[in-house]
Design an enzyme around this catalytic site. Structure first.
Site, PDB file in Angstrom:
ATOM      1  N   GLY A  13       0.837  -1.208   0.000  1.00 26.28           N
ATOM      2  CA  GLY A  13       0.000   0.000   0.000  1.00 26.28           C
ATOM      3  C   GLY A  13       0.867   1.251   0.000  1.00 26.28           C
ATOM      4  O   GLY A  13       0.619   2.206  -0.730  1.00 26.28           O
ATOM      5  N   ASP A  71       8.515   6.646   9.194  1.00 27.93           N
ATOM      6  CA  ASP A  71       8.015   6.114  10.458  1.00 27.93           C
ATOM      7  C   ASP A  71       6.865   7.006  10.881  1.00 27.93           C
ATOM      8  O   ASP A  71       6.946   8.231  10.777  1.00 27.93           O
ATOM      9  CB  ASP A  71       9.112   6.096  11.536  1.00 27.93           C
TER      10      ASP A  71
HETATM   11  P1  IMP Z   1       4.810   2.347  10.440  1.00 25.51           P
HETATM   12  O1  IMP Z   1       5.193   3.758  10.178  1.00 25.51           O
HETATM   13  O2  IMP Z   1       4.577   1.578   9.175  1.00 25.51           O
HETATM   14  O3  IMP Z   1       5.717   1.689  11.417  1.00 25.51           O
HETATM   15  O4  IMP Z   1       3.350   2.354  11.086  1.00 25.51           O
HETATM   16  C1  IMP Z   1       3.101   2.869  12.316  1.00 25.51           C
HETATM   17  C2  IMP Z   1       1.720   2.586  12.831  1.00 25.51           C
HETATM   18  O5  IMP Z   1       1.093   3.864  13.060  1.00 25.51           O
HETATM   19  C3  IMP Z   1       0.751   1.830  11.943  1.00 25.51           C
HETATM   20  O6  IMP Z   1       0.885   0.455  12.117  1.00 25.51           O
HETATM   21  C4  IMP Z   1      -0.586   2.330  12.478  1.00 25.51           C
HETATM   22  O7  IMP Z   1      -0.865   1.718  13.698  1.00 25.51           O
HETATM   23  C5  IMP Z   1      -0.274   3.791  12.791  1.00 25.51           C
HETATM   24  N1  IMP Z   1      -0.549   4.652  11.629  1.00 25.51           N
HETATM   25  C6  IMP Z   1       0.373   5.339  10.899  1.00 25.51           C
HETATM   26  N2  IMP Z   1      -0.207   6.019   9.890  1.00 25.51           N
HETATM   27  C7  IMP Z   1      -1.519   5.738   9.980  1.00 25.51           C
HETATM   28  C8  IMP Z   1      -2.640   6.128   9.178  1.00 25.51           C
HETATM   29  O8  IMP Z   1      -2.554   6.846   8.169  1.00 25.51           O
HETATM   30  N3  IMP Z   1      -3.828   5.623   9.581  1.00 25.51           N
HETATM   31  C9  IMP Z   1      -3.979   4.828  10.658  1.00 25.51           C
HETATM   32  N4  IMP Z   1      -2.982   4.425  11.416  1.00 25.51           N
HETATM   33  C10 IMP Z   1      -1.745   4.884  11.085  1.00 25.51           C
END
Ligand code: IMP
Length: 202
Positions: A13, A71
């Site tokens: 995605g 992140d």
């Molecule tokens: P990472 O940056 O891929 O490690 O994701 C961090 C976490 O933050 C995700 O697994 C979600 O729990 C949350 N998160 C980050 N961006 C979004 C968003 O756009 N919608 C909903 N949750 C988010």
């Protein structure tokens, strides 16, 4: 010289969104898997910026090309910034977001109005072939909703009520969300920085 940009993620995605936004830079855009990089990454930073840089550096050490990593997470003022950098791990990686979202709403049951302020934050780090690092960071502001709403998006989207729009982040179409989201805005800002660097190089 035509550069390649590698994004340190395994999430399809995110790759779609990145290709859409960075597509017109004239670079080939690859996931770390497509670039053949599979480093062990320990995300032990204390900020979004540190964690983004840790991921980008780990892949850069394998490829030496332009590497980007992001992140992100949900920051809730009433909970002193939780879940923050632990957003994915909050209540355990395997706990459903239905449960995580219910839990957060419950923890805010005594919070009123502006006390419910929260935002998604995204930091993007880029490591350049010469080892220089660039960062951009952006937010999408809202409040924690009284009830989850909407079926779009993922994660905490159903509980972040975007006061400016009167809907939760899960009630936006993907195009609408990309235009105003923390990740969309941080990527757009990174694109502008990279444009400058690529022009210097050509
Ligand atoms: P990472 O940056 O891929 O490690 O994701 C961090 C976490 O933050 C995700 O697994 C979600 O729990 C949350 N998160 C980050 N961006 C979004 C968003 O756009 N919608 C909903 N949750 C988010």
């Amino acid at each position: 010289m035509k550069h390649r940009i590698i994004f340190a993620t395994g999430n399809p995605g995110k790759m779609r969104e990145i290709r859409q936004i960075l597509g017109d830079l004239g670079c080939e855009i690859l996931s770390m898997k497509e670039a053949g990089a599979a480093p062990e990454i320990v995300e032990d930073g204390t900020t979004f910026g540190e964690n983004a840089e840790i991921k980008a550096r780990a892949v850069w050490a394998c490829t030496g090309e332009i590497v980007l990593a992001d992140d992100s997470g949900l920051v809730i003022d009433y909970l002193g910034g939780e879940p923050g950098i632990y957003s994915a791990r909050y209540m355990g990686e395997n706990t459903s977001y239905e449960i995580k979202n219910r839990n957060l709403i419950e923890r805010l049951s005594q919070a009123q109005g502006a006390e419910r302020a929260a935002r998604f934050v995204c930091n993007i780090a880029a490591v350049l072939p010469d080892g220089r690092v660039l960062h951009t960071e952006a937010v999408m502001e809202g409040v924690i909703a009284q009830e989850p709403a909407g079926s779009g998006g993922f994660g905490y989207d159903p509980i972040l009520l975007l006061t400016e729009y009167g809907v939760t982040s899960a009630e936006l179409t993907m195009e609408e969300k990309n235009r105003i989201s923390h990740r969309g805005k941080a990527l757009e800002a990174m694109k502008q920085k990279l444009k400058g660097i690529l022009e210097e190089d050509s």
